[in-house]
Design a protein around this motif. Sequence first.
Motif, PDB file in Angstrom:
ATOM      1  N   PRO A 330      48.567  13.838  63.063  1.00  0.00           N
ATOM      2  CA  PRO A 330      49.559  12.250  63.013  1.00  0.00           C
ATOM      3  C   PRO A 330      49.963  11.742  62.579  1.00  0.00           C
ATOM      4  N   LEU A 331      50.698  12.899  60.928  1.00  0.00           N
ATOM      5  CA  LEU A 331      50.947  12.701  58.846  1.00  0.00           C
ATOM      6  C   LEU A 331      52.075  13.173  59.538  1.00  0.00           C
ATOM      7  N   GLY A 332      52.874  12.908  58.072  1.00  0.00           N
ATOM      8  CA  GLY A 332      54.371  13.105  58.382  1.00  0.00           C
ATOM      9  C   GLY A 332      55.112  12.692  56.720  1.00  0.00           C
ATOM     10  N   GLY A 333      56.509  13.193  57.130  1.00  0.00           N
ATOM     11  CA  GLY A 333      57.041  12.486  56.271  1.00  0.00           C
ATOM     12  C   GLY A 333      58.771  12.580  56.263  1.00  0.00           C
ATOM     13  N   VAL A 334      59.346  12.527  55.615  1.00  0.00           N
ATOM     14  CA  VAL A 334      60.917  11.550  55.867  1.00  0.00           C
ATOM     15  C   VAL A 334      61.617  12.460  54.927  1.00  0.00           C
ATOM     16  N   VAL A 335      62.899  13.432  54.701  1.00  0.00           N
ATOM     17  CA  VAL A 335      63.440  13.980  53.564  1.00  0.00           C
ATOM     18  C   VAL A 335      64.822  13.687  53.870  1.00  0.00           C
ATOM     19  N   GLY A 336      65.533  12.453  53.775  1.00  0.00           N
ATOM     20  CA  GLY A 336      67.124  12.409  54.313  1.00  0.00           C
ATOM     21  C   GLY A 336      66.682  12.064  55.424  1.00  0.00           C
ATOM     22  N   GLY A 337      67.471  12.718  56.413  1.00  0.00           N
ATOM     23  CA  GLY A 337      67.502  13.216  58.164  1.00  0.00           C
ATOM     24  C   GLY A 337      66.944  14.451  58.433  1.00  0.00           C
ATOM     25  N   SER A 338      66.065  14.628  58.255  1.00  0.00           N
ATOM     26  CA  SER A 338      64.770  15.539  57.864  1.00  0.00           C
ATOM     27  C   SER A 338      63.290  15.011  57.972  1.00  0.00           C
TER      28      SER A 338
END
Length: 436
Positions: A330-338
């Motif tokens: 349950p770890l992640g990241g956001v780049v713009g609309g992705s």
Amino acid sequence: MTSLNGGEHVIRAANTTGDFERAARLRDELVDTLRSRGKIVSPAVEKAFRTVARETFVPPGTPLEEVYAVDRAVVTKTDEHGRSLSSVSATYIQARMIEMADIHPGMAVLEIGSGGYNAALLAEIVGPDGYVVSIDIDSEIVERAGALLSRTGYGGRVSVVHADAEYPVPGFGPFDRTLVTVGAWDIPPAWLDQLVADGVLVVPLRMNGITRTIAFRRDGDHLTSSDAEVAGFVPIQGQGAHTERTFLLPDPNGARLWLQFDSGAPEEIRLLDGVLATESVSVWSGVTIGKGISFADLHLWLAAFLPGFCRISADPGTDLAAKLGKTWFPLGGVVGGSFAYLAVRPAMDDTGVEFGATAHGGRAAAIALVEQIQAWDRTGRHRSPSFGFWPAGSTVPKLPEPSAVLHKRHGAVSISWLPASQNTPIIRPRRVGGVN
């Protein structure tokens, strides 16, 4: 004590009891286990754990096997939604924190986050020439802890105070040691002002959503870590509380994902509207890890360096939730609309798993996540992170790479992955006397 995460399994009160002899036997078995695992190393801490009856500080009827488990916290208070507000922490982290604090007879110790049991352990170690102050913002918890300590003979050795830990403790201090038993987002000036010059502060510190329990010692105008342990705690309340920003991502099938940002939430979060309706894509790193080996430091690396880092949760009962801990974490990241989350698949040689990222809304977030996995593998994987805290007014110098600096209200936290020869803890002379 309110530790709940970092490998601890929360259990609630049950309706069975055991006799005194059985409790004593289980207590001794627990201490033997903690010693064999290196969680207890000093005779004074061992004696305290063998002396204080843990079962007297948990709700009546809690099974003794759960009371004396190594890695289970016992919930003592919940809110109207069933979420834990207070607990008697798992024994492994209680032992580690006390050992990390390097407590000696005659010392004055402040405990932030009350419950009774941990304060009793501390009282045993500091002895009759020292004293313990245990504070909590919840009056009900304070009342319960005070009553239990009095009932077990520690009432005259521990002062239980109803107070907000953001501010100095009225009428007490300075302290040789401070142990914070709730999850802190920051280190307020009061904790340093009421700590002696060669004192130790042990605190579960949240850094972009990832917590490490850290022992800090003064190093000039800042603090330097001397030890750290993977463990998490329920968040601190009062003026020191920090609220995360949470965003809901619904998908066409009715399931929902929740993205939680400790800091740095994307300004254009609306770009993720409908993103779960897009086809997912996975990118793989070539980085593998063997079965049963912890990769908790990868979590910390991502929190330090991954753009748009967030923690992710899925609705219970969904396919994604069922795969949690098996094909994704349950770890992640956001780049713009992705956006992307940490994924795993069986390694080619079947000895473990390969790390990767699964993204929606394009490959950008998956590529960013995989790049950080590879960077951790190259420069951070075989090094232990060290930590610094730089109070407001001090200057964070240029730190050796790889390092990250996370800004807080009262200062900044640095995380550095240095070779062992450069990562030597600052150890100050031991202070054996009482209060200044």
